[in-house]
Motif scaffolding. Structure first.
Motif, short mmCIF file in Angstrom:
data_model
loop_
_atom_site.label_atom_id
_atom_site.label_comp_id
_atom_site.label_asym_id
_atom_site.label_seq_id
_atom_site.Cartn_x
_atom_site.Cartn_y
_atom_site.Cartn_z
N HIS A 14 0.86 -1.18 0.00
CA HIS A 14 0.00 0.00 0.00
C HIS A 14 0.90 1.24 0.00
CE1 HIS A 14 -3.43 -2.62 1.32
NE2 HIS A 14 -2.40 -3.32 1.81
N GLY A 28 -7.39 -1.03 4.70
CA GLY A 28 -6.11 -1.56 4.23
C GLY A 28 -5.41 -2.38 5.30
N PHE A 187 1.93 -3.24 6.54
CA PHE A 187 1.13 -2.14 5.98
C PHE A 187 1.95 -0.86 5.95
CE2 PHE A 187 -1.97 1.35 6.42
CZ PHE A 187 -2.74 1.11 5.28
#
Length: 271
Positions: A14, A28, A187
């Motif tokens: 991401h 996400g 992430f």
């Protein structure tokens, strides 16, 4: 053996996070978290091997030591600290050690994880012996404190295991039982407190809970040896007795308080 690559340091899938809405950020993170349980599921055979070996050693009086730095160290301490109240075990059977000592639980101690000899010194304070097991926890698989600890432990005849998120890492290749949980990039790039930490927590839950069941600290599906340290736990234990012995709540509560544990109450009342 495949070349070792630090998956935990690879770029996030991401990007432009600072430009995303709150909802997009949360979705996400959740999308990445969904991958964790599946990754842990793939290492069940290694976890099984560790738990079975631990059970044999525990029955001989052996202990389980977790060693780690930062998040990994804190997770080991968390798991160890929950064993006495949950299963009624003495505090000295499952022990968590963190680089930098207890002060590092709340506040990072600079460069503590870089000391290769301190872990063994910390373990030696517990008169460690060959019935004990040392589990090193390091997302990177390269933490010097952990590597030094498992190396010394193995050389002194202890069973060693390593929980890491980088397959083929130095930790994985230096222990008896490697537990390599590949959760992929974080992430936020390199933030192993996220998926890596979550995977470690799941693995530790599985190790300690299965071990306690194997050595007889659970009856049916109930925590019959839990410490009655607050009203919630007294109520839980009372309800266990009501169910197990078909008695009224008030009588069950009196019996629980008299005998001090669900196990002992059941034993005495079934006589």
């Amino acid at each position: 053996m495949a070349e070792f690559k630090k998956i935990t340091e690879q770029a996030s899938l991401h990007d432009h996070l600072e430009q995303q809405s709150t909802g997009a950020l949360l979705r996400g993170i959740n999308q990445e978290d969904k991958k964790v349980a599946e990754a842990v599921g793939k290492v069940v055979p290694q976890l099984e091997k560790l738990v079975d070996a631990l059970a044999v050693r525990f029955r001989k009086g052996g202990r389980l030591f977790y060693i780690g730095a930062g998040t990994s160290g804190r997770l080991g301490i968390l798991d160890a600290s929950e064993i006495p109240p949950t299963f009624g075990m003495p505090h000295d059977r499952v022990i968590g050690l963190i680089a930098g000592g207890d002060g590092a639980i709340r506040k990072a101690v600079e460069f503590a994880e870089d000391n290769t000899i301190q872990a063994w010194k910390d373990l030696m304070e517990f008169n460690i012996n060959s019935n004990d097991t040392v589990v090193g926890i390091a997302a990177s698989g390269t933490t010097p404190y952990v590597l030094g600890g498992v190396k010394d432990a193995k050389e002194n005849g202890l069973l060693t295991a390593g929980i890491t998120n980088n397959p083929g890492s130095p930790l994985a290749t230096s222990v008896d039982i490697p537990i390599e949980i590949e959760v992929g990039p974080e992430f936020v790039t390199g933030s192993t407190r996220m998926k890596s930490g979550t995977s470690q927590k799941l693995a530790l839950n599985m190790i300690s809970t299965a071990l306690m069941i194997k050595i007889g600290r659970v009856k049916g599906n109930k925590m019959v040896d839990m410490q009655l340290s607050n009203n919630k736990l007294v109520d839980r234990g009372t309800r266990y007795l009501v169910e197990a012995l078909d008695m009224d709540y008030a009588s069950a509560e009196r019996a629980l308080k008299k005998y001090g544990s669900v196990r002992e109450a059941i034993s005495q009342l079934k006589r």
